[in-house]
Write a protein that holds these residues in place. Structure first.
Motif, mmCIF file in Angstrom:
data_model
loop_
_atom_site.group_PDB
_atom_site.id
_atom_site.type_symbol
_atom_site.label_atom_id
_atom_site.label_comp_id
_atom_site.label_asym_id
_atom_site.label_seq_id
_atom_site.Cartn_x
_atom_site.Cartn_y
_atom_site.Cartn_z
ATOM 1 N N HIS A 30 0.835 -1.202 0.000
ATOM 2 C CA HIS A 30 0.000 0.000 0.000
ATOM 3 C C HIS A 30 0.872 1.256 0.000
ATOM 4 O O HIS A 30 0.592 2.217 -0.738
ATOM 5 C CB HIS A 30 -0.912 -0.016 1.224
ATOM 6 N N GLN A 31 1.936 1.248 0.780
ATOM 7 C CA GLN A 31 2.833 2.404 0.832
ATOM 8 C C GLN A 31 3.526 2.654 -0.507
ATOM 9 O O GLN A 31 3.772 3.799 -0.888
ATOM 10 C CB GLN A 31 3.893 2.200 1.919
ATOM 11 N N GLU A 32 3.836 1.565 -1.224
ATOM 12 C CA GLU A 32 4.570 1.684 -2.482
ATOM 13 C C GLU A 32 3.687 2.112 -3.649
ATOM 14 O O GLU A 32 4.183 2.369 -4.751
ATOM 15 C CB GLU A 32 5.224 0.338 -2.828
ATOM 16 N N VAL A 41 -3.375 -6.360 -6.745
ATOM 17 C CA VAL A 41 -3.789 -7.739 -6.487
ATOM 18 C C VAL A 41 -4.849 -8.160 -7.504
ATOM 19 O O VAL A 41 -5.898 -7.532 -7.624
ATOM 20 C CB VAL A 41 -4.326 -7.909 -5.053
ATOM 21 N N VAL A 42 -4.558 -9.220 -8.246
ATOM 22 C CA VAL A 42 -5.486 -9.730 -9.257
ATOM 23 C C VAL A 42 -6.326 -10.878 -8.696
ATOM 24 O O VAL A 42 -7.538 -10.954 -8.915
ATOM 25 C CB VAL A 42 -4.710 -10.201 -10.513
ATOM 26 N N VAL A 243 -7.956 -3.672 -1.422
ATOM 27 C CA VAL A 243 -8.972 -2.816 -2.039
ATOM 28 C C VAL A 243 -8.435 -1.393 -2.178
ATOM 29 O O VAL A 243 -8.528 -0.766 -3.243
ATOM 30 C CB VAL A 243 -10.275 -2.831 -1.207
ATOM 31 N N ALA A 244 -7.829 -0.881 -1.103
ATOM 32 C CA ALA A 244 -7.297 0.485 -1.120
ATOM 33 C C ALA A 244 -6.155 0.628 -2.122
ATOM 34 O O ALA A 244 -6.065 1.621 -2.854
ATOM 35 C CB ALA A 244 -6.829 0.873 0.282
ATOM 36 N N THR A 245 -5.277 -0.370 -2.174
ATOM 37 C CA THR A 245 -4.138 -0.323 -3.090
ATOM 38 C C THR A 245 -4.597 -0.405 -4.538
ATOM 39 O O THR A 245 -4.135 0.355 -5.402
ATOM 40 C CB THR A 245 -3.156 -1.476 -2.781
ATOM 41 N N ASN A 246 -5.530 -1.309 -4.829
ATOM 42 C CA ASN A 246 -6.032 -1.442 -6.197
ATOM 43 C C ASN A 246 -6.732 -0.161 -6.651
ATOM 44 O O ASN A 246 -6.642 0.229 -7.823
ATOM 45 C CB ASN A 246 -6.984 -2.630 -6.302
ATOM 46 N N GLN A 247 -7.422 0.512 -5.717
ATOM 47 C CA GLN A 247 -8.071 1.777 -6.066
ATOM 48 C C GLN A 247 -7.020 2.830 -6.418
ATOM 49 O O GLN A 247 -7.211 3.622 -7.344
ATOM 50 C CB GLN A 247 -8.942 2.246 -4.892
#
Length: 254
Positions: A30-32, A41-42, A243-247
Motif C-alpha cells: 500500500h505504501q509503495e 492484487v489480481v 482494495v485500497a491499493t487497487n483503487q
C-alpha cells in the motif's frame, strides 16, 4: 540461470511471522502504490495442493517502471509490470515472477521457515538445482540497505518493541536471541539473452537482496502493530489494504 540461497533470521517464532509476513506485505504494498506504482492484487483465493495441503494462491501485478535502471528503462514500455504468482503453504511457499514483455526472464523462489538461527543445511532438496549454490546470510540489523530506503524507526539496532520487549538487536544477536527463526529462500533468476544474461541476473539478485532485507526489517519494526492480530484479523486487514491499493493503481492501470 543464477541460483543463490538467502537465510534471514528474525527475533520471532515462525507462528508469529505467519501473521507478521501477511501484515508487512500488505502495508508495504500500500505504501509503495503512490503515483500509480506498486502492487495490484489480481487474485487472492484458497488453494489445495495434493502434496502441501491447503494454502492460499495470490496473483499480483508489480508495477516497476520508475524503479528500473536507466539502461533497462530504455528498452521497456512506459507501463511495465511483472506478474507475481505465489502459493502459500506456510511454513513453505513458492513464488514465481514473469514478464510478458521479457519472455526469457523469470524468478523462482522457494521459501521455508524454521525456528532456528539458520543452521539447517541442505534444507532444499530441489530437482531444479544441480550442483552447489552460494549461501548468503542476511543480517537485518547490520547489513547495509540503500540509503533511500533507510528509516531510523525501522532500524533494528535502535528499535525496541513496547509489546514484546524485543530489541534493539546487538552485534552477534543471532547467537543469543530467543525466540529466533529463519527464512530460507532459494532464489533462481533466469534471463536467457546473450550478452545481457550475467549482468541482468546479477542485478536482479542485488535487488532481491535489498528487498529481502527491507521487508524483514519492517516486519520486526512493525511488530507492535500486528503481534496482537489473529490470522483471521490479518486476512481481513490484507483484504482491506488490497482494495485500497487497487483503487490507488486503478486510474493509471485499468
Amino acid at each position: 540461470m543464477l541460483v543463490k540461497e538467502y537465510r534471514i533470521c528474525m527475533p520471532l517464532t515462525t507462528e508469529e511471522y505467519r501473521v507478521g509476513q501477511l501484515y508487512t506485505i500488505s502495508k508495504h504494498s500500500h505504501q509503495e502504490s503512490e503515483k500509480g506504482e506498486g502492487v495490484e492484487v489480481v487474485k487472492n483465493e484458497p488453494h489445495e495442493d495434493p502434496v502441501h495441503g491447503p494454502g492460499q494462491f495470490t496473483e499480483k501485478r508489480v508495477h516497476l517502471s520508475s524503479k528500473l535502471p536507466s539502461w533497462a528503462r530504455a528498452v521497456t514500455p512506459r507501463i511495465f509490470y511483472i506478474t507475481e504468482k505465489a502459493w502459500n503453504y506456510y511454513p513453505y511457499t513458492i513464488t514465481e515472477y514473469t514478464c510478458s514483455f521479457l519472455p526469457k526472464f523469470s524468478i523462482y523462489i522457494e521459501t521455508k521457515y524454521e525456528d532456528n538461527c539458520g543452521d539447517s543445511e541442505n534444507i532444499f532438496h530441489s530437482d531444479k538445482i544441480l550442483g552447489d549454490h552460494e549461501v548468503s546470510f542476511l543480517d537485518i540489523a547490520f547489513d547495509e540497505i540503500p540509503e533511500r530506503y533507510y528509516r531510523s524507526l525501522e532500524d533494528p539496532r535502535f528499535f525496541s518493541s513496547a509489546k514484546t520487549g524485543r530489541g534493539p538487536l546487538r552485534e552477534g544477536w543471532r547467537q543469543h536471541t530467543k525466540p529466533i527463526m529463519c527464512s530460507y529462500k532459494l532464489v533462481s533468476v533466469k534471463f536467457e539473452v546473450w550478452g545481457l544474461q550475467t549482468r541482468v541476473e546479477q542485478f536482479v539478485h542485488k535487488v532481491i537482496r535489498d528487498i529481502l532485507l527491507i521487508g524483514h526489517r519492517q516486519a520486526f519494526a512493525w511488530v507492535d502493530e500486528w503481534c496482537d492480530m489473529s490470522l483471521e484479523e490479518v486476512r481481513a486487514f490484507e483484504t482491506q489494504m488490497q482494495v485500497a491499493t487497487n483503487q490507488k493503481l486503478g486510474s493509471q492501470h485499468p
